[in-house]
Scaffold this motif. Structure first.
Motif, PDB file in Angstrom:
ATOM      1  N   ARG A 164      36.334  24.083  32.640  1.00  0.00           N
ATOM      2  CA  ARG A 164      36.078  24.153  31.192  1.00  0.00           C
ATOM      3  C   ARG A 164      34.591  24.201  30.855  1.00  0.00           C
ATOM      4  N   ASN A 165      33.811  24.778  31.724  1.00  0.00           N
ATOM      5  CA  ASN A 165      32.366  24.855  31.563  1.00  0.00           C
ATOM      6  C   ASN A 165      31.974  26.298  31.249  1.00  0.00           C
ATOM      7  N   LYS A 166      31.221  26.500  30.186  1.00  0.00           N
ATOM      8  CA  LYS A 166      30.813  27.844  29.756  1.00  0.00           C
ATOM      9  C   LYS A 166      29.932  28.521  30.797  1.00  0.00           C
ATOM     10  N   GLU A 167      29.035  27.773  31.425  1.00  0.00           N
ATOM     11  CA  GLU A 167      28.129  28.350  32.425  1.00  0.00           C
ATOM     12  C   GLU A 167      28.913  28.852  33.636  1.00  0.00           C
ATOM     13  N   ASN A 168      29.874  28.072  34.109  1.00  0.00           N
ATOM     14  CA  ASN A 168      30.713  28.509  35.233  1.00  0.00           C
ATOM     15  C   ASN A 168      31.541  29.730  34.855  1.00  0.00           C
ATOM     16  N   PHE A 169      32.020  29.770  33.622  1.00  0.00           N
ATOM     17  CA  PHE A 169      32.801  30.906  33.148  1.00  0.00           C
ATOM     18  C   PHE A 169      31.952  32.173  33.118  1.00  0.00           C
ATOM     19  N   GLU A 170      30.701  32.044  32.683  1.00  0.00           N
ATOM     20  CA  GLU A 170      29.809  33.208  32.644  1.00  0.00           C
ATOM     21  C   GLU A 170      29.471  33.700  34.047  1.00  0.00           C
ATOM     22  N   LYS A 171      29.302  32.785  35.003  1.00  0.00           N
ATOM     23  CA  LYS A 171      29.062  33.191  36.394  1.00  0.00           C
ATOM     24  C   LYS A 171      30.268  33.940  36.947  1.00  0.00           C
ATOM     25  N   MET A 172      31.473  33.432  36.653  1.00  0.00           N
ATOM     26  CA  MET A 172      32.690  34.100  37.096  1.00  0.00           C
ATOM     27  C   MET A 172      32.802  35.476  36.448  1.00  0.00           C
ATOM     28  N   SER A 173      32.507  35.566  35.177  1.00  0.00           N
ATOM     29  CA  SER A 173      32.574  36.831  34.457  1.00  0.00           C
ATOM     30  C   SER A 173      31.621  37.858  35.073  1.00  0.00           C
ATOM     31  N   ALA A 174      30.414  37.449  35.401  1.00  0.00           N
ATOM     32  CA  ALA A 174      29.445  38.353  36.025  1.00  0.00           C
ATOM     33  C   ALA A 174      29.924  38.805  37.392  1.00  0.00           C
ATOM     34  N   SER A 175      30.508  37.887  38.153  1.00  0.00           N
ATOM     35  CA  SER A 175      31.021  38.243  39.477  1.00  0.00           C
ATOM     36  C   SER A 175      32.189  39.220  39.377  1.00  0.00           C
ATOM     37  N   ILE A 176      33.068  39.024  38.404  1.00  0.00           N
ATOM     38  CA  ILE A 176      34.204  39.929  38.221  1.00  0.00           C
ATOM     39  C   ILE A 176      33.716  41.313  37.787  1.00  0.00           C
ATOM     40  N   LEU A 177      32.735  41.360  36.906  1.00  0.00           N
ATOM     41  CA  LEU A 177      32.181  42.649  36.500  1.00  0.00           C
ATOM     42  C   LEU A 177      31.547  43.367  37.678  1.00  0.00           C
ATOM     43  N   GLU A 178      30.883  42.622  38.551  1.00  0.00           N
ATOM     44  CA  GLU A 178      30.301  43.212  39.754  1.00  0.00           C
ATOM     45  C   GLU A 178      31.400  43.762  40.666  1.00  0.00           C
ATOM     46  N   MET A 179      32.498  43.023  40.804  1.00  0.00           N
ATOM     47  CA  MET A 179      33.626  43.497  41.608  1.00  0.00           C
ATOM     48  C   MET A 179      34.226  44.767  41.010  1.00  0.00           C
ATOM     49  N   ALA A 180      34.317  44.820  39.695  1.00  0.00           N
ATOM     50  CA  ALA A 180      34.922  45.972  39.030  1.00  0.00           C
ATOM     51  C   ALA A 180      34.048  47.211  39.143  1.00  0.00           C
ATOM     52  N   LEU A 181      32.741  47.033  39.187  1.00  0.00           N
ATOM     53  CA  LEU A 181      31.839  48.178  39.223  1.00  0.00           C
ATOM     54  C   LEU A 181      31.399  48.574  40.623  1.00  0.00           C
ATOM     55  N   SER A 182      31.661  47.721  41.614  1.00  0.00           N
ATOM     56  CA  SER A 182      31.251  48.063  42.971  1.00  0.00           C
ATOM     57  C   SER A 182      32.222  49.071  43.578  1.00  0.00           C
ATOM     58  N   LYS A 183      31.754  49.755  44.590  1.00  0.00           N
ATOM     59  CA  LYS A 183      32.567  50.805  45.214  1.00  0.00           C
ATOM     60  C   LYS A 183      33.778  50.253  45.923  1.00  0.00           C
ATOM     61  N   ASN A 184      33.614  49.160  46.659  1.00  0.00           N
ATOM     62  CA  ASN A 184      34.743  48.633  47.441  1.00  0.00           C
ATOM     63  C   ASN A 184      35.520  47.535  46.726  1.00  0.00           C
ATOM     64  N   GLY A 185      35.077  47.073  45.581  1.00  0.00           N
ATOM     65  CA  GLY A 185      35.835  46.091  44.810  1.00  0.00           C
ATOM     66  C   GLY A 185      35.618  44.656  45.223  1.00  0.00           C
ATOM     67  N   HIS A 186      34.565  44.378  45.979  1.00  0.00           N
ATOM     68  CA  HIS A 186      34.274  43.010  46.386  1.00  0.00           C
ATOM     69  C   HIS A 186      32.913  42.610  45.852  1.00  0.00           C
ATOM     70  N   ALA A 187      32.805  41.397  45.434  1.00  0.00           N
ATOM     71  CA  ALA A 187      31.518  40.884  44.953  1.00  0.00           C
ATOM     72  C   ALA A 187      30.613  40.611  46.140  1.00  0.00           C
ATOM     73  N   ALA A 188      29.338  40.757  45.922  1.00  0.00           N
ATOM     74  CA  ALA A 188      28.370  40.487  46.980  1.00  0.00           C
ATOM     75  C   ALA A 188      28.354  38.998  47.275  1.00  0.00           C
ATOM     76  N   LYS A 189      28.099  38.682  48.529  1.00  0.00           N
ATOM     77  CA  LYS A 189      28.013  37.268  48.926  1.00  0.00           C
ATOM     78  C   LYS A 189      26.699  36.684  48.433  1.00  0.00           C
ATOM     79  N   ASN A 190      26.787  35.492  47.881  1.00  0.00           N
ATOM     80  CA  ASN A 190      25.577  34.824  47.391  1.00  0.00           C
ATOM     81  C   ASN A 190      24.941  34.018  48.476  1.00  0.00           C
TER      82      ASN A 190
END
Length: 190
Positions: A164-190
């Motif tokens: 229930r944390n907005k900051e964690n939700f925004e990090k997840m949202s950014a990671s999902i957008l990266e997965m959606a826009l990447s060629k293979n559909g996987h987020a980069a490892k941090n």
């Protein structure tokens, strides 16, 4: 007459080249991707397809849809604000099948090479089928193992703890957008 024709040809060629310079070429065409999502709220787990996400809301669908922000606000989909979300697990639709396929191919190749490399001719045997049988047996065993491990790898879901944390939700949202826009559909490892 020749000069008029030459001037006309020069102007026509110049106009054609000038027009061709203004044509925009898309850099990369991104195919839409579908994601399977398990969302845990207060004691309840909801499974569906990710249909949209914004800065404070995640939206699921019961039917398979491709991920986009254009479906946000559609009342036929279930919407969950970040204040209700505990954890989110996500994987790309079809990743199990791709994992099985790639695992079978890689396992068959490696198993065939190992089977071929371990062949030894038995001097006491009158019936020897050669190294091909060893390679085939190694390929079959490798393919079976590759199917098992590829299916397990493809079924893994990436987990996000939102709590229930907005900051964690925004990090997840950014990671999902990266997965959606990447060629293979996987987020980069941090």
């Amino acid at each position: 007459m020749k000069q008029t024709f030459l001037v006309f040809y020069f102007l026509l060629t110049t106009c054609y080249l000038a027009k061709s310079q203004t044509v925009l070429v898309p850099k990369k065409i991104v195919r839409p991707k579908a994601f399977i999502l398990k969302l845990q709220t207060e004691g309840k787990i909801t499974t569906g397809y990710l249909s949209g996400i914004n800065d404070s809301l995640i939206q699921l669908s019961t039917k398979r849809v491709t991920f986009s922000n254009s479906t946000m606000g559609n009342p036929s989909y279930g919407a969950f604000p970040y204040a209700e979300v505990e954890t989110v697990k996500i994987r790309k639709y079809g990743s199990i099948g791709r994992g099985i396929g790639f695992g079978a191919l890689i396992g068959a190749g490696v198993g065939g090479i190992i089977g071929l490399a371990t062949y030894q001719r038995d001097p006491n045997s009158w019936f020897d089928l050669g190294p091909g049988i060893n390679a085939l047996a190694g390929a079959i065993i490798g393919a079976i193992l590759g199917i098992i491990f590829g299916g397990i790898r493809g079924a893994q879901m990436k987990k996000f703890s939102i709590s229930r944390n907005k900051e964690n939700f925004e990090k997840m949202s950014a990671s999902i957008l990266e997965m959606a826009l990447s060629k293979n559909g996987h987020a980069a490892k941090n």
